[in-house]
Structures are given as structure tokens and as C-alpha cells.
Motif scaffolding. Structure first.
Motif, PDB file in Angstrom:
ATOM      1  N   ILE A   1       0.840  -1.208   0.000  1.00 27.14           N
ATOM      2  CA  ILE A   1       0.000   0.000   0.000  1.00 27.14           C
ATOM      3  C   ILE A   1       0.869   1.249   0.000  1.00 27.14           C
ATOM      4  O   ILE A   1       0.615   2.209  -0.746  1.00 27.14           O
ATOM      5  N   SER A   2       1.922   1.235   0.824  1.00 29.68           N
ATOM      6  CA  SER A   2       2.825   2.385   0.894  1.00 29.68           C
ATOM      7  C   SER A   2       3.494   2.626  -0.455  1.00 29.68           C
ATOM      8  O   SER A   2       3.614   3.777  -0.909  1.00 29.68           O
ATOM      9  N   GLY A   3       3.931   1.537  -1.104  1.00 30.52           N
ATOM     10  CA  GLY A   3       4.582   1.677  -2.412  1.00 30.52           C
ATOM     11  C   GLY A   3       3.642   2.248  -3.462  1.00 30.52           C
ATOM     12  O   GLY A   3       4.015   3.137  -4.240  1.00 30.52           O
ATOM     13  N   TYR A   4       2.397   1.754  -3.481  1.00 29.25           N
ATOM     14  CA  TYR A   4       1.423   2.264  -4.443  1.00 29.25           C
ATOM     15  C   TYR A   4       1.074   3.723  -4.154  1.00 29.25           C
ATOM     16  O   TYR A   4       0.886   4.530  -5.078  1.00 29.25           O
ATOM     17  N   ALA A   5       0.984   4.076  -2.872  1.00 34.00           N
ATOM     18  CA  ALA A   5       0.668   5.460  -2.511  1.00 34.00           C
ATOM     19  C   ALA A   5       1.768   6.403  -2.974  1.00 34.00           C
ATOM     20  O   ALA A   5       1.493   7.505  -3.491  1.00 34.00           O
ATOM     21  N   GLU A   6       3.011   5.988  -2.809  1.00 37.54           N
ATOM     22  CA  GLU A   6       4.145   6.802  -3.286  1.00 37.54           C
ATOM     23  C   GLU A   6       4.098   6.951  -4.802  1.00 37.54           C
ATOM     24  O   GLU A   6       4.403   8.025  -5.353  1.00 37.54           O
ATOM     25  N   MET A   7       3.726   5.876  -5.476  1.00 32.64           N
ATOM     26  CA  MET A   7       3.641   5.913  -6.942  1.00 32.64           C
ATOM     27  C   MET A   7       2.556   6.895  -7.393  1.00 32.64           C
ATOM     28  O   MET A   7       2.766   7.698  -8.323  1.00 32.64           O
ATOM     29  N   LEU A   8       1.398   6.859  -6.709  1.00 33.23           N
ATOM     30  CA  LEU A   8       0.318   7.789  -7.054  1.00 33.23           C
ATOM     31  C   LEU A   8       0.721   9.229  -6.780  1.00 33.23           C
ATOM     32  O   LEU A   8       0.383  10.136  -7.556  1.00 33.23           O
ATOM     33  N   ASN A   9       1.445   9.427  -5.703  1.00 36.84           N
ATOM     34  CA  ASN A   9       1.878  10.777  -5.339  1.00 36.84           C
ATOM     35  C   ASN A   9       2.926  11.323  -6.307  1.00 36.84           C
ATOM     36  O   ASN A   9       2.953  12.516  -6.604  1.00 36.84           O
ATOM     37  N   ALA A  10       3.791  10.412  -6.792  1.00 37.52           N
ATOM     38  CA  ALA A  10       4.886  10.850  -7.668  1.00 37.52           C
ATOM     39  C   ALA A  10       4.410  11.109  -9.095  1.00 37.52           C
ATOM     40  O   ALA A  10       4.950  11.976  -9.790  1.00 37.52           O
ATOM     41  N   LYS A  11       3.405  10.340  -9.536  1.00 41.29           N
ATOM     42  CA  LYS A  11       2.936  10.466 -10.916  1.00 41.29           C
ATOM     43  C   LYS A  11       1.546  11.101 -10.936  1.00 41.29           C
ATOM     44  O   LYS A  11       0.526  10.418 -11.053  1.00 41.29           O
TER      45      LYS A  11
END
Length: 311
Positions: free
Chosen positions: A104-114
Motif C-alpha cells: 500500500i505504501s509503495g502504491y501510494a508513493e507511486m500515485l503521489n509521484a505520478k
């Protein structure tokens, strides 16, 4: 008269001497008992308390002391087992919570970055986040369900249930997954309804746990089965697969809290270890029994038995 008094005095003296000797013997025996008990309390001894005596009351006392000592040793062993189980449980829960949280943390970072991510890709990631959140919720719910069952706070009302219909519904819940895996399904459910003493919701949960376990651990055998049979007093449900199986040494512990078969089954499919414990508790709440038999790559069966009710 003088002779009589002399004899009486001698008898009285002998009686006093015997009492004194008996008292000294009792005192010596009590000191020995105290020393042995002190050694046991201090961890310097673990065996029974032993002294030589032909006195019935002292022998009865020793029997009672040793029974209490045996109970204390059993409680100590049970405490050690419970402590080890709790440590394993906390370790497994920590691991099982950490894994989806990391995703979940990894996906959240991905959404935030892109920020300009295409909507289709964003929806795919959000679906994965939702899936991992559901995993965490299921694990936490299972943990609290088990705690309630063990504490006796979860009431399972019993009544007459249509066992054949519940089994049909439960296997249909997994139809798409079974089709996707291409498994050979062996279903043997009588056409005529069979009734049993139980709880519909609890039995659905039991069957869901057993069938999902068979799919998770036994799908490499390409067979999953559900068989119902009954005699005059007992209804038996067998859920089986032909996967890697369960070693005999593990079969003794399969229903323990957080036992996850680290060696006997595929580590890629490790779960929380709560499912079978909850299953056993629910079966017991329905006044039934559950057992397991396993021959690797031939047949691993979980067998539930409930009291039959004649309609």
C-alpha cells in the motif's frame, strides 16, 4: 497394688516414649517434605515428594502434595506452550500486516509521484490498494474472532440446519476460482437433504476456510473434493485435496493458534495461521469434532462430524 502401679507406670512411660518417637518421626518427615518442596519451588528439583512412611494420614498428605505438584508442572508446561504460541502469533501477524502495508505504501508513493498518471493505470493501482486493505481487515477480524471464541464471548446459537444445501452453496462460492485453476472437482453430496445440529453462518465459515485451504495448499494436485455421508447419529463432511500433504508430526499441531506448516506446505502460500484454529473452535461450538488425515500427493482430508437431526 504396688505391682499394679509399677506395671501401669511402665505402660504409661512406654506410651510417652512411643508418642515422643512418633512426634520426632513426624517432625523429621515434615522437615523432609518442607526441604523437597523448597527445592521444587527454587527450581532445584522437579520430581515427586518422597518419604518412607506407614502412617496413612502422612501417606494421604503425600498423595495430595504430589497431585498438586503434577498440576503445577502441567500448568508450567502449558504456560510455556502458550507463551511460544503467542510469540509465534505476534510474529506472524506482524509479518502478515507488514506485507500489505508495504505494498500500500509503495502504491501510494507511486500515485503521489505520478500526478499525470493515466486514469486506467490509476484505477488499477487503487484496486490493488483496496485488495491489500481487505487482506488486512480480514486478518484483524480473524484475530478478534478467535479472541472472542477463546474467551467465550462469541455466542453461536444452535438449531437444525440443512447441511447438504449449505455445502452446495459453499462450494459454489469458489466455482470461478476452481474453474480458473482448472481443477478436477469431486463432489459427492446426497440429493436428499441431511439435517444436523449446527449454525448456518458458522458452518459457512468452516467450509470457506477448509475449501480455501484446499485451493491454496493442494491445487498442485489438481483435485479438490467435498464428500458428505451420514449414519443414524452423525453427519460427516470431508474436504480434501491431493496436494503436498501434511506430515504426521504436523497433524498433531495443525489446529493450534498461528500454526502455519512452514516446512510441510509451500512457503509461498503462508497465511496467518488463524483459519484452522477458528474452524476448530466453531466446530466445537456446534458440539462437533474435526480431524485431519494426510498421505502426501494422494489425499489430504479435513473431516468434520456433527450430530445428525432427523427431519
Amino acid at each position: 497394688m504396688t505391682v499394679f502401679l509399677s506395671i501401669f507406670s511402665i505402660v504409661l512411660l512406654c506410651g510417652c516414649l512411643i508418642q515422643m518417637q512418633t512426634k520426632r518421626t513426624f517432625q523429621k518427615q515434615l522437615r523432609s517434605i518442607k526441604k523437597q518442596l523448597t527445592d521444587i519451588v527454587n527450581g532445584q528439583a522437579s520430581g515427586p515428594v518422597l518419604i518412607g512412611t506407614d502412617h496413612k494420614q502422612m501417606a494421604d498428605l503425600l498423595v495430595s502434595i504430589n497431585k498438586l505438584n503434577d498440576q503445577n508442572r502441567e500448568h508450567a508446561r502449558q504456560f510455556i506452550r502458550t507463551e511460544q504460541s503467542m510469540k509465534r502469533m505476534l510474529s506472524n501477524i506482524s509479518h502478515d500486516l507488514k506485507t500489505p502495508l508495504t505494498v500500500i505504501s509503495g502504491y501510494a508513493e507511486m500515485l503521489n509521484a505520478k500526478i499525470d498518471m493515466p486514469s486506467q493505470e490509476r484505477q488499477r493501482i487503487l484496486s490493488h490498494i483496496h485488495e491489500k486493505t481487505d487482506e488486512m481487515t480480514t486478518l484483524i477480524d480473524s484475530f478478534f474472532d478467535l479472541a472472542k471464541l477463546e474467551a467465550g464471548d462469541k455466542h453461536v446459537p444452535l438449531g437444525t440446519i440443512n447441511l447438504t444445501e449449505i455445502c452446495k452453496q459453499s462450494i459454489l462460492m469458489f466455482y470461478e476460482l476452481i474453474e480458473t485453476k482448472g481443477l478436477d472437482v469431486q463432489i459427492d453430496i446426497p440429493d436428499s437433504p441431511i439435517f444436523a445440529l449446527g449454525n448456518e453462518e458458522a458452518l459457512h465459515r468452516v467450509l470457506a476456510n477448509l475449501v480455501s485451504n484446499a485451493l491454496r495448499y493442494g491445487s498442485d494436485g489438481n483435485v479438490i473434493g467435498l464428500h458428505i455421508y451420514a449414519d443414524e447419529t452423525i453427519v460427516t463432511i470431508a474436504v480434501y485435496d491431493q496436494g503436498v500433504g501434511i506430515r504426521e508430526s504436523d497433524q498433531q499441531s495443525i489446529f493450534e493458534r498461528m500454526y502455519t506448516l512452514e516446512e510441510s506446505r509451500n512457503k509461498d502460500f503462508q497465511g496467518s495461521g488463524l483459519g484452522l484454529t477458528i474452524t476448530k473452535k466453531l466446530i466445537e461450538q456446534m458440539q462437533g469434532t474435526i480431524s485431519v488425515t494426510s498421505i502426501p500427493h494422494e489425499k489430504t482430508s479435513f473431516i468434520c462430524k456433527l450430530k445428525r437431526v432427523h427431519g
